[in-house]
Design a protein around this motif. Structure first.
Motif, PDB file in Angstrom:
ATOM      1  N   SER A  72       0.623  -1.373   0.049  1.00 38.39           N
ATOM      2  CA  SER A  72      -0.409  -0.203  -0.274  1.00 38.39           C
ATOM      3  C   SER A  72       0.912   1.351   0.437  1.00 38.39           C
ATOM      4  O   SER A  72       2.071   1.444   0.353  1.00 38.39           O
ATOM      5  CB  SER A  72      -0.859   0.082   1.329  1.00 38.39           C
ATOM      6  N   ARG A 121       0.910   8.446  -6.651  1.00 43.43           N
ATOM      7  CA  ARG A 121      -1.109   7.981  -6.399  1.00 43.43           C
ATOM      8  C   ARG A 121      -1.274   8.638  -5.188  1.00 43.43           C
ATOM      9  O   ARG A 121      -2.637   8.570  -4.827  1.00 43.43           O
ATOM     10  CB  ARG A 121      -1.578   6.029  -6.849  1.00 43.43           C
ATOM     11  N   GLY A 122      -0.839   7.859  -4.252  1.00 41.16           N
ATOM     12  CA  GLY A 122      -1.106   8.008  -2.570  1.00 41.16           C
ATOM     13  C   GLY A 122      -1.081   9.529  -2.256  1.00 41.16           C
ATOM     14  O   GLY A 122      -2.155   9.940  -2.155  1.00 41.16           O
ATOM     15  N   ALA A 140      -4.227   5.363 -12.616  1.00 41.29           N
ATOM     16  CA  ALA A 140      -4.867   5.734 -11.795  1.00 41.29           C
ATOM     17  C   ALA A 140      -4.916   7.357 -11.379  1.00 41.29           C
ATOM     18  O   ALA A 140      -5.411   8.206 -10.611  1.00 41.29           O
ATOM     19  CB  ALA A 140      -4.886   5.218 -10.196  1.00 41.29           C
ATOM     20  N   GLU A 185      -4.557  10.373  -3.904  1.00 37.28           N
ATOM     21  CA  GLU A 185      -5.872  10.322  -3.017  1.00 37.28           C
ATOM     22  C   GLU A 185      -6.040  10.648  -1.611  1.00 37.28           C
ATOM     23  O   GLU A 185      -6.974  11.233  -1.245  1.00 37.28           O
ATOM     24  CB  GLU A 185      -5.502   8.462  -3.246  1.00 37.28           C
ATOM     25  N   ASP A 186      -4.686  10.904  -0.222  1.00 35.40           N
ATOM     26  CA  ASP A 186      -4.873  11.618   0.386  1.00 35.40           C
ATOM     27  C   ASP A 186      -5.178  13.155  -0.263  1.00 35.40           C
ATOM     28  O   ASP A 186      -6.521  13.602   0.479  1.00 35.40           O
ATOM     29  CB  ASP A 186      -3.188  11.871   0.752  1.00 35.40           C
ATOM     30  N   LEU A 195      -7.072  10.927 -11.349  1.00 38.52           N
ATOM     31  CA  LEU A 195      -6.812  11.267  -9.808  1.00 38.52           C
ATOM     32  C   LEU A 195      -6.462  13.591 -10.494  1.00 38.52           C
ATOM     33  O   LEU A 195      -6.644  14.350 -10.135  1.00 38.52           O
ATOM     34  CB  LEU A 195      -6.117  11.390  -9.224  1.00 38.52           C
ATOM     35  N   ASN A 252      -7.651  13.910  -2.715  1.00 44.50           N
ATOM     36  CA  ASN A 252      -8.002  13.605  -2.917  1.00 44.50           C
ATOM     37  C   ASN A 252      -9.664  14.993  -2.995  1.00 44.50           C
ATOM     38  O   ASN A 252     -10.282  15.291  -3.224  1.00 44.50           O
ATOM     39  CB  ASN A 252      -9.001  13.091  -1.132  1.00 44.50           C
ATOM     40  N   ASP A 287      -1.570   2.346 -11.122  1.00 50.23           N
ATOM     41  CA  ASP A 287      -1.338   3.427 -11.117  1.00 50.23           C
ATOM     42  C   ASP A 287      -0.571   5.038 -11.634  1.00 50.23           C
ATOM     43  O   ASP A 287      -1.260   5.295 -11.343  1.00 50.23           O
ATOM     44  CB  ASP A 287       0.121   3.234  -9.801  1.00 50.23           C
TER      45      ASP A 287
END
Length: 277
Positions: free
Chosen positions: A7, A254-255, A52, A258-259, A56, A261, A49
């Protein structure tokens, strides 16, 4: 059968230089297969990713309120341009900026060293990528003695303050040191000479920096230790394996998104308000 992929939080914890801690590059191997044991897993993860990230980024662009800055810093052949090609392969160029920092021009030298950097920061709604960065002014400048010691010593806190300003005004920063070993660099430099389609990338000046490898590693350690902060930590990315390097950085990007958002904005009307004939 592939193994379970790590993750974002697992990747982040594994390779982040903890803010406030002492930093030693020897604790961060240039080849590390613990996150992606199998090469095919790394390739599959990076591809997933990449798509993704595109979705995003589309939301980030539509929202238009915040930005993401990805800093790629590393020795020659560490793979900065290769990382960009892989991680952002699916991302629309409409919402991206890429800046490669080279030797400062006379106009840039006539101003403070962060002037050209601030000018390249991505606008709201964009992902910006730095191929090298403002850290050249505490890496190359330190090793090559291009500025007085006192001036370089002051730059770490100036950089921290600069990055804090960016974060507080809506820019998330992901800083990646592409950690390549000296042996792997030698193989990649040889490949540039031996393969005609890569020969254009070879720069004899790279050998001068290679001869100063210990000095550069000390400069990197100093920069990471002084400038890995809670608002903009450093990630030390093992880069002897290109596929794993790409997968790790794609997962970090990507992380981060996503954080953040990002959300599509409310257009202020309902679809049924319109009739298209």
């Amino acid at each position: 059968m592939g193994t379970e992929q790590p993750s974002f939080k697992q990747v982040r914890k594994r390779i982040m230089a903890v803010p406030g801690d002492d930093f030693d590059l020897r604790d961060h191997p240039a080849r590390d297969e613990t996150l992606f044991e199998l090469k095919e897993d790394a390739v599959a993860s990076a591809e997933a990713d990449a798509f993704a990230i595109d979705e995003l980024q589309d939301r980030l662009y539509a929202e238009g309120k915040r930005a993401l800055l990805v800093v790629l810093q590393g020795m020659d052949t560490a793979g900065k341009s290769g990382t960009i090609k892989s991680v952002f392969r699916a991302t629309s160029p409409m919402g991206m900026t890429v800046k490669a920092f080279k030797k400062p021009s006379s106009s840039e030298l006539a101003r403070d060293y962060l002037w050209r950097v601030h000018d390249a920061v991505p606008p709201k709604g964009f992902i910006g990528i730095f191929d090298r960065s403002h850290y050249e002014d505490v890496l190359v400048a330190r090793v090559r003695k291009l500025a007085p010691k006192d001036a370089i010593a002051e730059r770490y806190e100036q950089i921290n303050a600069f990055e804090k300003l960016l974060v507080e005004t809506g820019t998330t920063i992901v800083k990646c040191m592409l950690n390549v070993s000296k042996d792997e660099q030698a193989e990649r430099l040889k490949a540039r000479l031996e393969k005609p389609h890569k020969r254009w990338k070879f720069n004899p000046g790279d050998l001068e920096d290679r001869a100063l490898w210990p000095d550069f590693m000390k400069a990197y350690e100093k920069a990471v230790e002084r400038c890995s902060t809670t608002h903009a930590p450093w990630y030390i990315v093992p880069s002897d394996s290109k596929s794993r390097r790409n997968a790790i950085i794609a997962r970090l990007v990507r992380g981060a998104l996503e954080d953040m958002n990002p959300q599509h904005p409310d257009p202020g009307y309902l679809p049924e308000d319109f009739e298209i004939s």
